[in-house]
Design an enzyme around this catalytic site. Structure first.
Site, mmCIF file in Angstrom:
data_model
loop_
_atom_site.group_PDB
_atom_site.id
_atom_site.type_symbol
_atom_site.label_atom_id
_atom_site.label_comp_id
_atom_site.label_asym_id
_atom_site.label_seq_id
_atom_site.Cartn_x
_atom_site.Cartn_y
_atom_site.Cartn_z
ATOM 1 N N ASP A 1 -98.892 -13.128 17.102
ATOM 2 C CA ASP A 1 -97.311 -13.833 16.622
ATOM 3 C C ASP A 1 -97.687 -15.420 16.158
ATOM 4 O O ASP A 1 -97.043 -15.594 15.226
ATOM 5 C CB ASP A 1 -96.509 -13.751 17.927
ATOM 6 C CG ASP A 1 -97.409 -14.341 19.232
ATOM 7 O OD1 ASP A 1 -98.409 -14.628 19.097
ATOM 8 O OD2 ASP A 1 -96.458 -14.671 20.328
ATOM 9 N N ASP B 1 -102.150 -4.311 9.304
ATOM 10 C CA ASP B 1 -101.354 -3.813 8.307
ATOM 11 C C ASP B 1 -100.049 -4.808 7.935
ATOM 12 O O ASP B 1 -99.677 -4.942 6.955
ATOM 13 C CB ASP B 1 -100.632 -2.417 8.849
ATOM 14 C CG ASP B 1 -99.503 -1.731 8.218
ATOM 15 O OD1 ASP B 1 -99.738 -1.728 6.840
ATOM 16 O OD2 ASP B 1 -98.328 -1.437 8.677
ATOM 17 N N TYR C 1 -102.176 3.800 15.435
ATOM 18 C CA TYR C 1 -101.935 4.827 14.274
ATOM 19 C C TYR C 1 -102.716 6.056 14.943
ATOM 20 O O TYR C 1 -102.301 7.056 14.441
ATOM 21 C CB TYR C 1 -103.042 4.306 13.025
ATOM 22 C CG TYR C 1 -101.980 3.400 12.052
ATOM 23 C CD1 TYR C 1 -101.555 2.091 12.457
ATOM 24 C CD2 TYR C 1 -101.976 3.751 10.832
ATOM 25 C CE1 TYR C 1 -100.822 1.385 11.788
ATOM 26 C CE2 TYR C 1 -101.078 2.896 9.910
ATOM 27 C CZ TYR C 1 -100.786 1.683 10.388
ATOM 28 O OH TYR C 1 -99.903 0.871 9.533
ATOM 29 N N ASP D 1 -99.357 -7.495 4.558
ATOM 30 C CA ASP D 1 -98.188 -7.487 3.731
ATOM 31 C C ASP D 1 -97.501 -8.936 3.735
ATOM 32 O O ASP D 1 -97.121 -9.370 2.800
ATOM 33 C CB ASP D 1 -97.119 -6.446 4.352
ATOM 34 C CG ASP D 1 -97.232 -5.103 3.600
ATOM 35 O OD1 ASP D 1 -98.257 -4.880 3.263
ATOM 36 O OD2 ASP D 1 -96.128 -4.553 3.604
ATOM 37 N N LYS E 1 -103.604 -9.866 20.712
ATOM 38 C CA LYS E 1 -102.644 -10.220 21.658
ATOM 39 C C LYS E 1 -103.143 -10.186 22.837
ATOM 40 O O LYS E 1 -102.755 -9.292 23.929
ATOM 41 C CB LYS E 1 -101.544 -9.088 21.424
ATOM 42 C CG LYS E 1 -100.158 -9.547 22.227
ATOM 43 C CD LYS E 1 -99.518 -10.596 21.642
ATOM 44 C CE LYS E 1 -98.169 -10.948 22.313
ATOM 45 N NZ LYS E 1 -97.548 -12.377 21.899
HETATM 46 C C1 IPM Z 1 -101.085 0.514 4.158
HETATM 47 C C2 IPM Z 1 -100.003 1.182 4.134
HETATM 48 C C3 IPM Z 1 -100.130 2.418 5.087
HETATM 49 C C4 IPM Z 1 -100.694 2.022 6.354
HETATM 50 C C5 IPM Z 1 -99.030 3.562 4.993
HETATM 51 C C6 IPM Z 1 -98.739 4.223 3.757
HETATM 52 C C7 IPM Z 1 -99.545 4.643 5.848
HETATM 53 O O1 IPM Z 1 -98.793 0.688 4.696
HETATM 54 O O2 IPM Z 1 -102.068 0.747 3.412
HETATM 55 O O3 IPM Z 1 -101.166 -0.660 4.467
HETATM 56 O O4 IPM Z 1 -99.690 1.754 7.209
HETATM 57 O O5 IPM Z 1 -101.859 1.769 6.661
HETATM 58 MG MG MG Z 2 -99.234 -1.419 4.929
#
Ligand code: IPM
Ligand code: MG
Length: 369
Positions: A219, A243, A142, A247, A187
Site C-alpha cells: 500500500d 500486476d 492467480y 499498470d 504485505k
Molecule cells: C497483465 C494482464 C494479465 C494479468 C491478464 C490479461 C490476465 O493484466 O499481463 O498484466 O493479470 O497478468
Molecule cells: Mg495487468
C-alpha cells in the site's frame, strides 16, 4: 544467428502492433546478418472464436518449440461483463505462462524527457525515474486453488520458497547491473505468504553484499510510486501486487503504449507489450507499436544480441525525441501505427545514424518511409 520466433498476435490491436515489431526485427536481421523465422498462431478471443480454446494445442506446441514468443495482446469486451463465462481469452495467456514456466515477468519503467508533460504527474517528480519491476508470474493467488458455490468464493494464495528464490535471484542479479538497490514489495504485516517472501529474501541478501536491500508494504509502495518514483531501482514482488503496480507505474511514461515486458523462465521466453487489446482502436492503424517494438528489443537482449537490442532502444528514443509518435502522444508529428513501424525499421536498415531531419519528418518523404 538463426532464431525461430512464435508470433501470437492475439486480439484487438495485437496484430497491428506485432506486425510493426516484426518489420523492425527484419530490419535488424538484415543489418546484423541474422535470420529470424516466424510462425504465427492463434491465442485469446480470436482463438476461442475459431477453435473454442483460447490456447489451442497447436499454439502451445509452436511456442514450446520456438526460441522465443512475441505476443500481441488478448481480451475482448464481450467477455468482460460476463462473470459466468466459462472460457475467457485471459485463460490462454495464463495457461501459456504456466506451460512455458514463465516465472519472472520483467517490466522496465522509463521516462522520456520529451514526454514528461504527458504524465498526469508533475514533471519534476517523475524526471529521471528509471526502474524495473520483477513480478512473479506463475504463482500466488492467480494460480492457487479456487472454489465457489452460490454464496461463497475463494482464491488461495500459495507460494513455495523455491518459487520466491528463483525470481529473487534474477532480481538481485539485475540490481547488480543497475544501481544496486533491490526493494521487496509485500504485505508482510498481514499475509503469511509475504512473510515467507521476506524470509527468503533476507536469507539470500548476504550473498549479494553489494546490493542495498529494502522492504516496503504494497500500500505504501502504491503511494510512493507516484509520489517519489526516482527512489526505485529494482522492485521485486509477487504476482498480483506486480500486476497492479506495473499498470500504475506505466502512468509515469505518459502512455501505456511505450512499455515493453519480458517473461522468462524454464523454457522459451515470451515478450509482450504491457498494454491490453484496446478493442476500440483495433484495425484503425492508430495504436502505438513502440511497446511491441521495444519488447522485440528485450527479446534480442535475451538472445544475447546486445548491440541489436540497443539499436532498437536508441532508434525508438530518437524518434520520440524528434517529436514523432502516434496520436495519443500528442507530439509534433502524428504518425500511424504502421508508419512508426516503417520509420523505425527504415532508420535501422539504413544504418541511418539517426539523422532524421525536420523536413523529412514533416513530409514523411520516401527517404524515410
Ligand atoms: C497483465 C494482464 C494479465 C494479468 C491478464 C490479461 C490476465 O493484466 O499481463 O498484466 O493479470 O497478468
Ligand atoms: Mg495487468
Amino acid at each position: 544467428m538463426k532464431k525461430t520466433i512464435a508470433i501470437l498476435p492475439g486480439d484487438g490491436i495485437g496484430p497491428e502492433v506485432t506486425a510493426q515489431a516484426v518489420k523492425v526485427l527484419d530490419a535488424i536481421g538484415e543489418r546484423f546478418q541474422h535470420q529470424f523465422f516466424y510462425n504465427t498462431a492463434l491465442v485469446g478471443a480470436i482463438a476461442i472464436d475459431k477453435t473454442g480454446d483460447p490456447l489451442p494445442q497447436a499454439t502451445l506446441d509452436l511456442c514450446l518449440s520456438a526460441d522465443a514468443v512475441l505476443f500481441g495482446a488478448i481480451g475482448d469486451p464481450k467477455y468482460d461483463n460476463d462473470p459466468g463465462a466459462k472460457v475467457r481469452p485471459e485463460q490462454g495467456l495464463l495457461r501459456l505462462r504456466k506451460s512455458l514456466g514463465l516465472f519472472a515477468n520483467i517490466r522496465p519503467v522509463t521516462t522520456y524527457s520529451t514526454l514528461l508533460h504527458l504524465s498526469p504527474l508533475r514533471p519534476e517528480r517523475i524526471k529521471g525515474a528509471d526502474f524495473v519491476i520483477f513480478r512473479e508470474l506463475t504463482g500466488g493467488i492467480y494460480f492457487g486453488e479456487k472454489s465457489r458455490d452460490a454464496v461463497k468464493a475463494q482464491d488461495l494464495c500459495v507460494y513455495h520458497d523455491y518459487e520466491i528464490e528463483r525470481i529473487a535471484k534474477l532480481a538481485f542479479e539485475a540490481a547488480q547491473k543497475r544501481r544496486k538497490k533491490l526493494l521487496l514489495v509485500d504485505k508482510a504485516n498481514v499475509l503469511e505468504t509475504s512473510r515467507l517472501w521476506r524470509e527468503v529474501v533476507q536469507r539470500m541478501a548476504p550473498s549479494y553484499p553489494d546490493i542495498e536491500v529494502g522492504y516496503m508494504f504494497v500500500d505504501n509502495a502504491a503511494m510512493q510510486i507516484i509520489q517519489w518514483p526516482t527512489q526505485f531501482d529494482v522492485i521485486l514482488t509477487e504476482n498480483m501486487f506486480g500486476d497492479i503496480l506495473s499498470d500504475e507505474a506505466s502512468v509515469l511514461a505518459g502512455s501505456m503504449g511505450l512499455l515493453p515486458s519480458a517473461s522468462i523462465g524454464e523454457r522459451s521466453a515470451l515478450f509482450e507489450p504491457i498494454h491490453g487489446s484496446y478493442p476500440q482502436a483495433a484495425g484503425q492503424d492508430v495504436a502505438n507499436p513502440m511497446a511491441a517494438i521495444l519488447s522485440a528489443g528485450m527479446m534480442l537482449d535475451h538472445f544475447g544480441l546486445k548491440e541489436e537490442a540497443t539499436t532498437i532502444y536508441r532508434t525508438t528514443k530518437h524518434v520520440l525525441e524528434k517529436g514523432v509518435g502516434t496520436q495519443e502522444l500528442d507530439l509534433q508529428y502524428a504518425y500511424s501505427c504502421s508508419q512508426i513501424g516503417d520509420l523505425i525499421a527504415h532508420l535501422i536498415s539504413d544504418a541511418a545514424d539517426l539523422n532524421l531531419d525536420q523536413q523529412q519528418t514533416t513530409e514523411r518523404t520516401s527517404t524515410i518511409i
